[in-house]
Design a protein around this motif. Sequence first.
Motif, short mmCIF file in Angstrom:
data_model
loop_
_atom_site.label_atom_id
_atom_site.label_comp_id
_atom_site.label_asym_id
_atom_site.label_seq_id
_atom_site.Cartn_x
_atom_site.Cartn_y
_atom_site.Cartn_z
N ARG A 1 -6.47 -13.01 7.98
CA ARG A 1 -6.59 -14.03 6.94
C ARG A 1 -6.49 -13.40 5.56
O ARG A 1 -7.28 -12.52 5.21
N GLY A 2 -5.52 -13.84 4.80
CA GLY A 2 -5.38 -13.34 3.44
C GLY A 2 -6.47 -13.88 2.54
O GLY A 2 -6.74 -15.08 2.54
N VAL A 3 -7.10 -13.00 1.77
CA VAL A 3 -8.19 -13.39 0.88
C VAL A 3 -7.70 -13.52 -0.56
O VAL A 3 -8.21 -14.32 -1.34
N GLY A 4 -6.68 -12.73 -0.90
CA GLY A 4 -6.19 -12.72 -2.28
C GLY A 4 -6.26 -11.32 -2.84
O GLY A 4 -6.44 -10.34 -2.12
N GLU A 5 -6.12 -11.21 -4.16
CA GLU A 5 -6.13 -9.90 -4.80
C GLU A 5 -7.53 -9.48 -5.19
O GLU A 5 -8.33 -10.29 -5.67
N GLU A 6 -7.84 -8.20 -4.97
CA GLU A 6 -9.14 -7.65 -5.34
C GLU A 6 -8.97 -6.19 -5.71
O GLU A 6 -8.38 -5.42 -4.95
N ASP A 7 -9.44 -5.80 -6.85
CA ASP A 7 -9.32 -4.43 -7.35
C ASP A 7 -7.88 -3.95 -7.38
O ASP A 7 -7.60 -2.76 -7.19
N GLY A 8 -6.95 -4.85 -7.61
CA GLY A 8 -5.54 -4.49 -7.71
C GLY A 8 -4.83 -4.39 -6.37
O GLY A 8 -3.65 -4.00 -6.33
N PHE A 9 -5.49 -4.73 -5.28
CA PHE A 9 -4.89 -4.67 -3.94
C PHE A 9 -4.97 -6.04 -3.28
O PHE A 9 -5.83 -6.86 -3.61
N ASN A 10 -4.05 -6.27 -2.33
CA ASN A 10 -4.14 -7.48 -1.51
C ASN A 10 -5.20 -7.27 -0.44
O ASN A 10 -5.20 -6.25 0.25
N LYS A 11 -6.09 -8.23 -0.31
CA LYS A 11 -7.20 -8.09 0.63
C LYS A 11 -7.02 -9.05 1.81
O LYS A 11 -6.59 -10.19 1.65
N TYR A 12 -7.36 -8.53 3.00
CA TYR A 12 -7.29 -9.33 4.23
C TYR A 12 -8.60 -9.21 5.00
O TYR A 12 -9.31 -8.21 4.91
N GLU A 13 -8.89 -10.24 5.78
CA GLU A 13 -9.96 -10.20 6.76
C GLU A 13 -9.33 -10.19 8.14
O GLU A 13 -8.40 -10.96 8.41
N VAL A 14 -9.83 -9.34 9.02
CA VAL A 14 -9.33 -9.27 10.39
C VAL A 14 -10.39 -9.83 11.33
O VAL A 14 -11.51 -9.29 11.40
N TRP A 15 -10.05 -10.90 12.03
CA TRP A 15 -10.94 -11.53 13.00
C TRP A 15 -10.41 -11.25 14.40
O TRP A 15 -9.22 -11.40 14.66
N ILE A 16 -11.31 -10.84 15.29
CA ILE A 16 -10.96 -10.68 16.70
C ILE A 16 -11.80 -11.68 17.48
O ILE A 16 -13.03 -11.58 17.51
N THR B 1 -15.09 -13.33 15.80
CA THR B 1 -15.89 -12.36 15.03
C THR B 1 -15.04 -11.68 13.97
O THR B 1 -13.96 -11.16 14.28
N LYS B 2 -15.52 -11.67 12.74
CA LYS B 2 -14.83 -10.91 11.68
C LYS B 2 -15.16 -9.44 11.88
O LYS B 2 -16.32 -9.04 11.84
N ARG B 3 -14.13 -8.63 12.10
CA ARG B 3 -14.34 -7.23 12.43
C ARG B 3 -14.16 -6.29 11.25
O ARG B 3 -14.78 -5.23 11.19
N SER B 4 -13.26 -6.64 10.32
CA SER B 4 -13.02 -5.70 9.22
C SER B 4 -12.43 -6.42 8.02
O SER B 4 -11.92 -7.54 8.11
N GLU B 5 -12.53 -5.72 6.88
CA GLU B 5 -11.88 -6.14 5.65
C GLU B 5 -10.91 -5.02 5.25
O GLU B 5 -11.27 -3.84 5.32
N VAL B 6 -9.69 -5.40 4.87
CA VAL B 6 -8.65 -4.41 4.63
C VAL B 6 -7.99 -4.67 3.29
O VAL B 6 -7.62 -5.81 2.98
#
Length: 260
Positions: free
Chosen positions: A140-155, A158-163
Amino acid sequence: MKMRRLLIPVLILSFASAWAGVKIKMESQVEGQKQIRTGWLYIGDENRLRIDADVDDSGQPENTVVFRGDLQAMYMIDHGEQAYVRIDEERIAVLSERFAQAMQQMEEQLAQLPEHQRKIMQDMMNKNRPQNEEFRVDVRGVGEEDGFNKYEVWIGDTKRSEVWVTPPAEMNIPAESVQVFRNMSNFYEQLLSTFRNNPMMQTIGENPFPGFTQMNGFPVRIFHLEERQETRFSKAEAGELDPAQFEPPPDYIEMRPDFQ
C-alpha cells in the motif's frame, strides 16, 4: 604466432573469471538497542543475488542466501556448520509429500490408542501443525516522506513492514540490476503461496523483499514491525564479483532432508 594462440584462451578465461556487479551494505538495528548488525547484498546480474547476514569484523558472514534465477533455486548457507540447503519447487514438493505421509501414519497410530491418550496426542499435534492460512502480499502506497516514497507491506491481515524507496539511480544501482530482486521476490512468493503449510517453508521465514515488484524504486530503509528492527541500505559500490560467490562453497555439505 604460437604464443599468440596460447594467449587468446588465457585472456578469455581471465575476463570470464570475474563479473562486473555491485554490492550494497546493509545495517540493521533493533529498536532500543545499540548493536548494529552488518550485511551485504551482491548483485551479479538479473539472475544472481547473494545476501550475507551478520558479517563479522573479518568479513565472514554467519549465514548466506544465494538466489539463482537461471536455476529457479535458492541456497540457504550456514557457514558455522559448513552446510547448505537447496530450495526449489521440486524439493519442496517432495517434502510436502513426505510430510503428508508422515501425518497420515501418525493419524493411523493415534486411532489405536485409548481415547484419553488419543486426545492428548491430537492436541499436541494440532498445536504444532502448520496453520492453514491464506498467503497474500499487499503493498500500500502511503505517499512521500523524508524525500522518499513510502509503502506499507501487509502479509495476510498483518502489517509487517514499512519501506522507503528511491529511484535505483539515486542508489548507484543500474536499472537492469533491480530485476534480480523482482525475480527473487516472485520466486519466493510463488513458493510460499504454493507450499505455505509446509514446515520447511516456515523455517525459511518470510520473503526478505515481499511486494518488491509493486514498489516504484529501491529500498533505502525498511522497518520490520514484528522484530522492531530497522535496516538501512547504503549506495551501491561497483566492482568485480567472483562467480563462485553465487554458489555454495564446494567443501560444504548439502543437507538433503528429502532423501533421509
